[in-house]
Design a protein around this motif. Structure first.
Motif, mmCIF file in Angstrom:
data_model
loop_
_atom_site.group_PDB
_atom_site.id
_atom_site.type_symbol
_atom_site.label_atom_id
_atom_site.label_comp_id
_atom_site.label_asym_id
_atom_site.label_seq_id
_atom_site.Cartn_x
_atom_site.Cartn_y
_atom_site.Cartn_z
ATOM 1 N N ASN A 2 0.816 -1.213 0.000
ATOM 2 C CA ASN A 2 0.000 0.000 0.000
ATOM 3 C C ASN A 2 0.845 1.256 0.000
ATOM 4 O O ASN A 2 0.474 2.263 -0.567
ATOM 5 N N ASN A 3 1.985 1.219 0.673
ATOM 6 C CA ASN A 3 2.847 2.384 0.770
ATOM 7 C C ASN A 3 4.084 2.151 -0.100
ATOM 8 O O ASN A 3 4.950 1.348 0.246
ATOM 9 N N PRO A 4 4.214 2.848 -1.241
ATOM 10 C CA PRO A 4 5.348 2.601 -2.140
ATOM 11 C C PRO A 4 6.688 3.026 -1.547
ATOM 12 O O PRO A 4 7.739 2.640 -2.050
ATOM 13 N N ASN A 5 6.693 3.816 -0.470
ATOM 14 C CA ASN A 5 7.937 4.250 0.158
ATOM 15 C C ASN A 5 8.471 3.236 1.152
ATOM 16 O O ASN A 5 9.584 3.370 1.635
ATOM 17 N N LYS A 6 7.685 2.243 1.479
ATOM 18 C CA LYS A 6 8.095 1.251 2.464
ATOM 19 C C LYS A 6 8.827 0.109 1.755
ATOM 20 O O LYS A 6 8.287 -0.502 0.841
ATOM 21 N N MET A 7 10.044 -0.130 2.176
ATOM 22 C CA MET A 7 10.852 -1.183 1.561
ATOM 23 C C MET A 7 10.574 -2.513 2.242
ATOM 24 O O MET A 7 10.420 -2.564 3.457
ATOM 25 N N PRO A 8 10.547 -3.589 1.467
ATOM 26 C CA PRO A 8 10.354 -4.903 2.086
ATOM 27 C C PRO A 8 11.587 -5.296 2.888
ATOM 28 O O PRO A 8 12.711 -4.885 2.569
ATOM 29 N N TYR A 9 11.385 -6.085 3.923
ATOM 30 C CA TYR A 9 12.501 -6.532 4.754
ATOM 31 C C TYR A 9 13.277 -7.606 4.003
ATOM 32 O O TYR A 9 12.690 -8.530 3.450
ATOM 33 N N VAL A 10 14.583 -7.461 3.982
ATOM 34 C CA VAL A 10 15.455 -8.461 3.377
ATOM 35 C C VAL A 10 16.441 -8.896 4.434
ATOM 36 O O VAL A 10 17.035 -8.068 5.120
#
Length: 66
Positions: A2-10
């Motif tokens: 939903n939030n394009p600024n939030k990066m997925p956790y890697v």
């Protein structure tokens, strides 16, 4: 997402450990490259080893990208 600024956790810890192990395996399997002689490698390539030189090069690299 939903939030394009939030990066997925890697989980970089696992990835970095895998890359590190691959590098050590390569070094062990190919002694002909003499990759454990760091100072010699730097000198052959015209580089000096030392914190002052390394920091200076890092600074030059960072300003060159601007």
């Amino acid at each position: 997402m939903n939030n394009p600024n939030k990066m997925p956790y890697v989980n970089y810890g696992t990835t970095v450990a895998d890359v590190e192990q691959a590098i050590y395996d390569f070094v062990d399997e190919h002694p002909e490259y003499e990759l454990t002689h760091y100072r010699d490698i730097l000198e052959r390539n015209g580089l000096e080893w030392g914190s002052r030189q390394c920091l200076g090069q890092m600074y030059r690299n960072s300003t060159a990208r601007r």
